[in-house]
Design a protein around this motif. Structure first.
Motif, mmCIF file in Angstrom:
data_model
loop_
_atom_site.group_PDB
_atom_site.id
_atom_site.type_symbol
_atom_site.label_atom_id
_atom_site.label_comp_id
_atom_site.label_asym_id
_atom_site.label_seq_id
_atom_site.Cartn_x
_atom_site.Cartn_y
_atom_site.Cartn_z
ATOM 1 N N UNK A 1 0.827 -1.206 0.000
ATOM 2 C CA UNK A 1 0.000 0.000 0.000
ATOM 3 C C UNK A 1 0.865 1.261 0.000
ATOM 4 N N UNK A 2 1.967 1.240 0.769
ATOM 5 C CA UNK A 2 2.867 2.385 0.780
ATOM 6 C C UNK A 2 3.518 2.558 -0.587
ATOM 7 N N UNK A 3 3.843 1.442 -1.217
ATOM 8 C CA UNK A 3 4.396 1.519 -2.568
ATOM 9 C C UNK A 3 3.428 2.170 -3.532
ATOM 10 N N UNK A 4 2.131 1.925 -3.344
ATOM 11 C CA UNK A 4 1.132 2.572 -4.188
ATOM 12 C C UNK A 4 1.094 4.066 -3.977
ATOM 13 N N UNK A 5 1.178 4.496 -2.726
ATOM 14 C CA UNK A 5 1.182 5.930 -2.424
ATOM 15 C C UNK A 5 2.434 6.600 -3.000
ATOM 16 N N UNK B 1 10.468 -5.581 1.656
ATOM 17 C CA UNK B 1 9.994 -4.198 1.521
ATOM 18 C C UNK B 1 10.158 -3.719 0.085
ATOM 19 N N UNK B 2 11.325 -3.970 -0.492
ATOM 20 C CA UNK B 2 11.577 -3.536 -1.875
ATOM 21 C C UNK B 2 10.589 -4.179 -2.834
ATOM 22 N N UNK B 3 10.342 -5.474 -2.678
ATOM 23 C CA UNK B 3 9.412 -6.163 -3.574
ATOM 24 C C UNK B 3 7.986 -5.650 -3.384
ATOM 25 N N UNK B 4 7.625 -5.296 -2.153
ATOM 26 C CA UNK B 4 6.290 -4.744 -1.910
ATOM 27 C C UNK B 4 6.090 -3.449 -2.686
ATOM 28 N N UNK B 5 7.069 -2.543 -2.605
ATOM 29 C CA UNK B 5 6.982 -1.283 -3.344
ATOM 30 C C UNK B 5 6.945 -1.545 -4.851
ATOM 31 N N UNK B 6 7.747 -2.511 -5.303
ATOM 32 C CA UNK B 6 7.805 -2.808 -6.730
ATOM 33 C C UNK B 6 6.515 -3.380 -7.272
ATOM 34 N N UNK B 7 5.854 -4.219 -6.506
ATOM 35 C CA UNK B 7 4.576 -4.780 -6.965
ATOM 36 C C UNK B 7 3.543 -3.678 -7.182
ATOM 37 N N UNK B 8 3.538 -2.698 -6.282
ATOM 38 C CA UNK B 8 2.596 -1.587 -6.438
ATOM 39 C C UNK B 8 2.971 -0.697 -7.618
ATOM 40 N N UNK B 9 4.259 -0.414 -7.786
ATOM 41 C CA UNK B 9 4.673 0.507 -8.845
ATOM 42 C C UNK B 9 4.437 -0.078 -10.233
ATOM 43 N N UNK B 10 4.605 -1.387 -10.393
ATOM 44 C CA UNK B 10 4.348 -2.001 -11.696
ATOM 45 C C UNK B 10 2.876 -1.854 -12.078
ATOM 46 N N UNK B 11 1.995 -2.031 -11.118
ATOM 47 C CA UNK B 11 0.572 -1.897 -11.439
ATOM 48 C C UNK B 11 0.130 -0.449 -11.536
#
Length: 423
Positions: free
Chosen positions: A265-269, A330-340
């Motif tokens: 969710x933070x990665x999405x923000x 943490x890095x993968x969490x941000x990356x999953x959001x940024x790709x979408x």
């Protein structure tokens, strides 16, 4: 930056909440073999490769079904498609407790793997309830349902120790059924979110030829495929590498799975604020550093000095290993959001189809990686070879991203700008 012209309807938040719940439970079920596979491996006498195949079977079917599920969501709406998916998974999960032979686990694993397709239903379903400038946040919150992998590591070991592994599928089937009821009561439909019935399936599938879609598939095979593969592999890794009890191993493995899901969710923000391009670029470098350090095996070496031979040991202890896994999650969490976020920005009329394609690529990465992890372990006897493989795949993403994006767009100082893709 654009701001919403009207407040979000209450239904949007309700849809987001129940969809995230459904995805969390589905992901928990999808990752079931990460824990119950440990006693099954001993009972069935499986090699590392056979264990990898067993753990990967649900990921295979969950990946292959993602494209049609994304297309059906565009056409029929996420509410009905998600409800049907949950209903179909309940008996499949219950059946797992009665399997006895290896082939039976493989076949039933394919059936319960359908739960993994829930991502391609929930992503377009949730995204269309939110305006573009809030879409990264919404898809990030929904994607935090990946934390179901960590929930599985908290719940399943306790059930295995108390009642045996056969109780896990029964408990999970009941949870799925309850989730179906909650989802149906809290979700809603909006006919304006459907793709026109005049749109042909062949037109939607043309997205497979888009080079940008293929690039996003590569990114997602790391941040999601790597996440799934490691979530399935880490419990047995801790047991084998450090000799830990299954409960302690699962708890430590959750230090990777939990941030890898919740922090999406933070990665999405961050992607909404700084742009998907910049976030993804730095995510890849963070993964590169973590995987480089994780790749180094436990090593003893001897140096001839003026005072005679001196022996040294290099290797990560449990604390150092878990800390790096935590950062990688943490890095993968941000990356999953940024790709979408890329997908929501570039393909607003085909979110379901494109998210299905990209999700398929990520899921196939999650399917192949545990098998390759097992093969490399059987071949080399080096457990950290799993991280060596991922390290090489990250190199591919970094090089591809540099030549198609970074040369044309600043990723450090200036505000995010439209991406110029090399043709």
């Amino acid at each position: 930056m654009a701001t919403p012209t009207a407040p979000l309807p209450r239904q949007a938040w309700s849809v987001l909440a129940v969809s995230t719940l459904a995805f969390t439970v589905c992901f928990m079920v999808w990752m079931m073999f990460a824990v119950i596979g440990i006693p099954l491996r001993k009972t069935l006498g499986l090699s590392a490769t056979e264990f990898g195949l067993l753990a990967s079977m649900p990921v295979l079917s969950g990946s292959l079904i993602r494209v049609p599920l994304g297309i059906w969501t565009d056409r029929f709406g996420g509410r009905i498609v998600m409800a049907i998916l949950l209903a179909v998974c309940v008996p499949a999960v219950w059946m797992m407790s009665y399997a006895t032979a290896y082939w039976q686990f493989l076949v039933i694993g394919l059936l319960l793997g359908l739960a993994g397709g829930s991502f391609s239903v929930g992503t377009p379903y949730v995204a269309r309830w939110f305006p573009k400038e809030r879409r990264g946040m919404a898809m990030g919150v929904f994607g935090a349902g990946n934390s179901g992998a960590a929930v599985n590591k908290f719940v399943a070991p306790a059930i295995v120790v108390a009642f045996g592994w056969t109780m896990v599928p029964k408990v999970y089937a009941v949870i799925l059924l309850a989730t179906l009821v909650v989802f149906w009561l809290g979700s809603a439909s909006n006919p304006s979110h459907l793709v026109s019935t005049d749109t042909k399936l062949s037109d939607q599938l043309k997205m497979l030829k888009d080079p940008q879609v293929l690039k996003y598939c590569q990114y997602y095979s790391i941040v999601f495929g790597g996440y799934v593969g490691l979530s399935l592999w880490m419990v047995q890794y801790y047991v084998g590498e450090y000799g830990l009890d299954i409960r302690v191993a699962a708890l430590l493995a959750a230090c990777f799975s939990l941030p890898g899901g919740v922090l999406r969710a933070i990665g999405g923000v961050l992607s909404d604020k700084y742009g998907a391009h910049r976030v993804t670029w730095w995510v890849m470098w963070a993964c590169w550093i973590c995987l480089f350090l994780l790749s180094y095996p436990q090593t003893d070496f001897t140096i001839n000095t003026v005072n005679g031979p001196q022996t040294f040991h290099i290797g990560l202890n449990v604390v150092g290993f878990t800390s790096l896994l935590f950062l990688l999650g943490i890095a993968m969490a941000f990356g999953k959001a940024s790709v979408f976020k890329y997908i929501g920005d570039h393909y607003p009329d085909n979110i379901g189809t494109v998210s299905g394609i990209v999700g398929l690529a990520g899921g196939m990465g999650g399917f192949l990686l545990p098998i390759l992890f097992g093969f490399l372990l059987d071949l080399t006897g080096v457990r950290s070879s799993a991280f060596m493989l991922l390290y090489g795949v990250v190199w591919v993403s970094l090089i591809w991203m540099y030549w198609t994006e970074v040369r044309h767009t600043d990723v450090i100082d200036t505000p995010s700008a439209p991406i110029l893709t090399a043709r």
